[in-house]
Design a protein around this motif. Structure first.
Motif, PDB file in Angstrom:
ATOM      1  N   PHE A  31      63.628  31.902  66.102  1.00 54.60           N
ATOM      2  CA  PHE A  31      64.399  33.374  65.907  1.00 54.60           C
ATOM      3  C   PHE A  31      63.590  34.210  65.763  1.00 54.60           C
ATOM      4  CE2 PHE A  31      66.345  36.226  62.725  1.00 54.60           C
ATOM      5  CZ  PHE A  31      67.533  36.804  63.444  1.00 54.60           C
ATOM      6  N   ILE A  32      62.628  34.510  65.051  1.00 56.88           N
ATOM      7  CA  ILE A  32      61.734  35.507  64.927  1.00 56.88           C
ATOM      8  C   ILE A  32      61.137  35.903  66.405  1.00 56.88           C
ATOM      9  CG2 ILE A  32      59.505  36.494  64.161  1.00 56.88           C
ATOM     10  CD1 ILE A  32      60.281  35.136  61.444  1.00 56.88           C
ATOM     11  N   LEU A  33      60.739  34.965  66.930  1.00 60.77           N
ATOM     12  CA  LEU A  33      60.091  35.337  68.388  1.00 60.77           C
ATOM     13  C   LEU A  33      61.005  35.817  69.288  1.00 60.77           C
ATOM     14  CD1 LEU A  33      57.754  32.061  68.719  1.00 60.77           C
ATOM     15  CD2 LEU A  33      57.059  34.501  68.335  1.00 60.77           C
ATOM     16  N   PHE A  34      62.204  35.257  69.240  1.00 55.94           N
ATOM     17  CA  PHE A  34      63.337  35.772  70.378  1.00 55.94           C
ATOM     18  C   PHE A  34      63.985  37.212  69.600  1.00 55.94           C
ATOM     19  CE2 PHE A  34      64.826  31.451  71.321  1.00 55.94           C
ATOM     20  CZ  PHE A  34      64.121  31.367  72.534  1.00 55.94           C
ATOM     21  N   TYR A  38      63.585  40.313  72.227  1.00 53.18           N
ATOM     22  CA  TYR A  38      64.573  41.083  72.558  1.00 53.18           C
ATOM     23  C   TYR A  38      64.347  42.673  71.966  1.00 53.18           C
ATOM     24  CZ  TYR A  38      69.037  43.526  72.000  1.00 53.18           C
ATOM     25  OH  TYR A  38      70.052  44.377  71.802  1.00 53.18           O
ATOM     26  N   LEU A  39      63.520  42.886  70.960  1.00 49.99           N
ATOM     27  CA  LEU A  39      63.621  44.317  70.485  1.00 49.99           C
ATOM     28  C   LEU A  39      62.576  44.938  71.503  1.00 49.99           C
ATOM     29  CD1 LEU A  39      63.454  43.981  66.613  1.00 49.99           C
ATOM     30  CD2 LEU A  39      65.291  44.925  68.279  1.00 49.99           C
ATOM     31  N   ARG A  40      61.802  44.512  72.274  1.00 54.50           N
ATOM     32  CA  ARG A  40      60.589  44.917  72.959  1.00 54.50           C
ATOM     33  C   ARG A  40      61.400  45.344  74.424  1.00 54.50           C
ATOM     34  NH1 ARG A  40      54.849  41.628  72.160  1.00 54.50           N
ATOM     35  NH2 ARG A  40      54.673  42.632  70.332  1.00 54.50           N
ATOM     36  N   ASN A  41      62.231  44.255  74.930  1.00 52.49           N
ATOM     37  CA  ASN A  41      62.957  44.370  76.107  1.00 52.49           C
ATOM     38  C   ASN A  41      64.584  44.333  75.697  1.00 52.49           C
ATOM     39  OD1 ASN A  41      60.392  44.123  77.347  1.00 52.49           O
ATOM     40  ND2 ASN A  41      60.714  41.730  77.113  1.00 52.49           N
ATOM     41  N   ARG A  42      65.077  45.604  75.494  1.00 46.16           N
ATOM     42  CA  ARG A  42      66.458  45.829  74.997  1.00 46.16           C
ATOM     43  C   ARG A  42      67.168  45.721  76.207  1.00 46.16           C
ATOM     44  NH1 ARG A  42      67.566  47.727  69.923  1.00 46.16           N
ATOM     45  NH2 ARG A  42      65.810  48.331  68.714  1.00 46.16           N
ATOM     46  N   LEU A  43      66.757  45.776  77.660  1.00 48.10           N
ATOM     47  CA  LEU A  43      67.832  45.610  78.778  1.00 48.10           C
ATOM     48  C   LEU A  43      67.681  43.984  79.058  1.00 48.10           C
ATOM     49  CD1 LEU A  43      66.444  48.415  80.876  1.00 48.10           C
ATOM     50  CD2 LEU A  43      68.268  48.381  79.358  1.00 48.10           C
ATOM     51  N   ASP A  44      66.956  43.245  78.466  1.00 48.95           N
ATOM     52  CA  ASP A  44      67.052  41.753  78.657  1.00 48.95           C
ATOM     53  C   ASP A  44      68.137  41.155  77.889  1.00 48.95           C
ATOM     54  OD1 ASP A  44      66.810  39.407  80.036  1.00 48.95           O
ATOM     55  OD2 ASP A  44      64.809  39.232  79.533  1.00 48.95           O
ATOM     56  N   ILE A  45      69.252  41.003  78.015  1.00 51.02           N
ATOM     57  CA  ILE A  45      70.089  40.611  77.093  1.00 51.02           C
ATOM     58  C   ILE A  45      69.962  39.336  76.730  1.00 51.02           C
ATOM     59  CG2 ILE A  45      72.816  40.227  76.553  1.00 51.02           C
ATOM     60  CD1 ILE A  45      73.255  42.862  78.209  1.00 51.02           C
ATOM     61  N   LYS A  48      68.719  38.293  73.356  1.00 49.81           N
ATOM     62  CA  LYS A  48      69.623  38.760  72.201  1.00 49.81           C
ATOM     63  C   LYS A  48      70.759  37.585  72.088  1.00 49.81           C
ATOM     64  CE  LYS A  48      73.513  41.822  71.058  1.00 49.81           C
ATOM     65  NZ  LYS A  48      74.343  42.519  71.359  1.00 49.81           N
ATOM     66  N   ASP A  49      71.039  37.072  73.312  1.00 47.07           N
ATOM     67  CA  ASP A  49      72.008  35.910  73.283  1.00 47.07           C
ATOM     68  C   ASP A  49      71.279  34.697  72.463  1.00 47.07           C
ATOM     69  OD1 ASP A  49      73.936  37.364  74.050  1.00 47.07           O
ATOM     70  OD2 ASP A  49      73.698  36.525  76.304  1.00 47.07           O
ATOM     71  N   LEU A  50      70.184  34.474  73.105  1.00 42.03           N
ATOM     72  CA  LEU A  50      69.144  33.266  72.270  1.00 42.03           C
ATOM     73  C   LEU A  50      68.924  33.644  70.832  1.00 42.03           C
ATOM     74  CD1 LEU A  50      66.861  32.738  75.289  1.00 42.03           C
ATOM     75  CD2 LEU A  50      68.768  31.091  74.328  1.00 42.03           C
ATOM     76  N   SER A  51      68.686  34.825  70.570  1.00 39.52           N
ATOM     77  CA  SER A  51      68.469  35.167  69.049  1.00 39.52           C
ATOM     78  C   SER A  51      69.812  34.816  68.189  1.00 39.52           C
ATOM     79  CB  SER A  51      68.156  36.713  68.732  1.00 39.52           C
ATOM     80  OG  SER A  51      66.858  36.563  69.529  1.00 39.52           O
ATOM     81  N   ILE A  52      70.903  35.223  68.652  1.00 40.93           N
ATOM     82  CA  ILE A  52      72.228  34.820  68.019  1.00 40.93           C
ATOM     83  C   ILE A  52      72.457  33.345  67.718  1.00 40.93           C
ATOM     84  CG2 ILE A  52      74.735  35.221  68.254  1.00 40.93           C
ATOM     85  CD1 ILE A  52      74.280  37.881  69.396  1.00 40.93           C
TER      86      ILE A  52
END
Length: 150
Positions: A31-34, A38-45, A48-52
């Motif tokens: 979770f932390i890695l995803f 995501y925070l580094r590449n905000r355009l790659d959604i 974000k979905d994988l983190s959720i």
């Protein structure tokens, strides 16, 4: 009838709990890695979905762990009580605890003990603080199985 050795009872107290802790740790790291990715590449959604998804799994595992916490504590306490009973029985029979087996992993009213010199029934008093050993004879049709620590 299955009998459990003293070593089996001692080793089974917390082995399976390590798997849960490891699974929880792995999910937290993923979770932390995803989340970092995501925070580094905000355009790659997709991150974000994988983190959720991983966060939902992490919460699910935490909920199950919390739900089982009281059951784990109770089981651990009962296993500790039965190992103490095995030590007391071995002391009364003047044997090392490793030579004594019991037919339950929890302390109950129908506890049987297998020792090299025979089988015994453990008869507790009303409040369960003391017991008497009664030698018993099992009939020849009884199937005896001994579970040992691996």
């Amino acid at each position: 009838m299955t009998f459990y050795t003293y070593d089996y009872l001692k080793s089974s107290q917390s082995n399976w709990q390590y798997a849960r802790v490891i699974a929880l740790s792995v999910l937290a790291v993923i979770f932390i890695l995803f989340l970092i990715h995501y925070l580094r590449n905000r355009l790659d959604i997709k991150y974000k979905d994988l983190s959720i998804i991983v966060a939902t799994l992490l919460l699910l595992v935490l909920a199950v762990q919390y739900n089982d916490f009281s059951a784990i504590q109770s089981s651990s306490k009962q296993t500790g009580q039965i190992t103490q009973t095995v030590r007391q029985v071995a002391k009364r029979l003047e044997l090392p605890p490793e030579k004594v087996s019991v037919n339950s992993t929890t302390q109950n009213a129908n506890l049987m003990v297998k020792a090299p010199n025979g089988f015994y029934r453990v008869d507790y008093n009303a409040d369960g603080t003391a017991f008497v050993l009664e030698k018993v004879e099992l009939d020849s049709s009884s199937r005896i199985k001994v579970e040992e620590a691996r």
